[in-house]
Enzyme design. Structure first.
Site, short mmCIF file in Angstrom:
data_model
loop_
_atom_site.label_atom_id
_atom_site.label_comp_id
_atom_site.label_asym_id
_atom_site.label_seq_id
_atom_site.Cartn_x
_atom_site.Cartn_y
_atom_site.Cartn_z
N ARG A 1 8.66 -6.48 1.27
CA ARG A 1 8.39 -5.10 0.05
C ARG A 1 10.06 -4.54 -0.80
O ARG A 1 9.69 -3.91 -1.86
CB ARG A 1 8.78 -3.40 1.65
CG ARG A 1 7.87 -3.62 2.33
CD ARG A 1 7.99 -2.57 3.19
NE ARG A 1 9.25 -3.06 4.06
CZ ARG A 1 10.31 -2.57 4.88
NH1 ARG A 1 10.30 -1.02 4.63
NH2 ARG A 1 11.38 -2.93 5.54
N ASN B 1 5.92 -0.91 5.54
CA ASN B 1 4.93 -2.11 6.25
C ASN B 1 4.07 -1.25 7.01
O ASN B 1 4.20 -0.30 7.42
CB ASN B 1 5.93 -2.25 7.09
CG ASN B 1 7.15 -3.57 6.63
OD1 ASN B 1 6.09 -4.57 5.62
ND2 ASN B 1 8.48 -3.92 6.88
#
Length: 94
Positions: free
Chosen positions: A22, A40
């Protein structure tokens, strides 16, 4: 003359959670002046949206396919979405 804005929704599959994916995504998005988000998913994927100039989105997708050094990317699916007006940043969501 500025290029037209484009927005995509993407889902990244493989070993992409717990490896800094990320934050890798945010780094490459902000380097290209893209806005959007990344998070996520419950099924061990990473998903997000990115918006910006078409050529910068293309470059961004190439980076998503590489991923950070500890990630194993098996697939990146993406589709076009409507542009979101007024979005100012790229954020990592939980």
């Amino acid at each position: 003359m500025a290029q037209a804005q484009k927005r995509i929704h993407y889902v990244v599959e493989g070993g992409v959670q717990g490896v800094g994916y990320r934050y890798f995504t945010r780094k490459h998005a902000t380097a290209r002046d893209l806005t959007g988000w990344v998070r996520n998913t419950q099924d061990e994927k990473v998903e997000g949206e990115a918006q910006g100039e078409k050529n910068k989105i293309t470059d961004f997708l190439k980076e998503l396919n590489k991923g950070p050094s500890h990630a194993t990317v098996s697939k990146v699916n993406h589709e076009q979405r409507d542009v979101v007006e007024g979005e100012a940043a790229f954020e990592v969501r939980n």
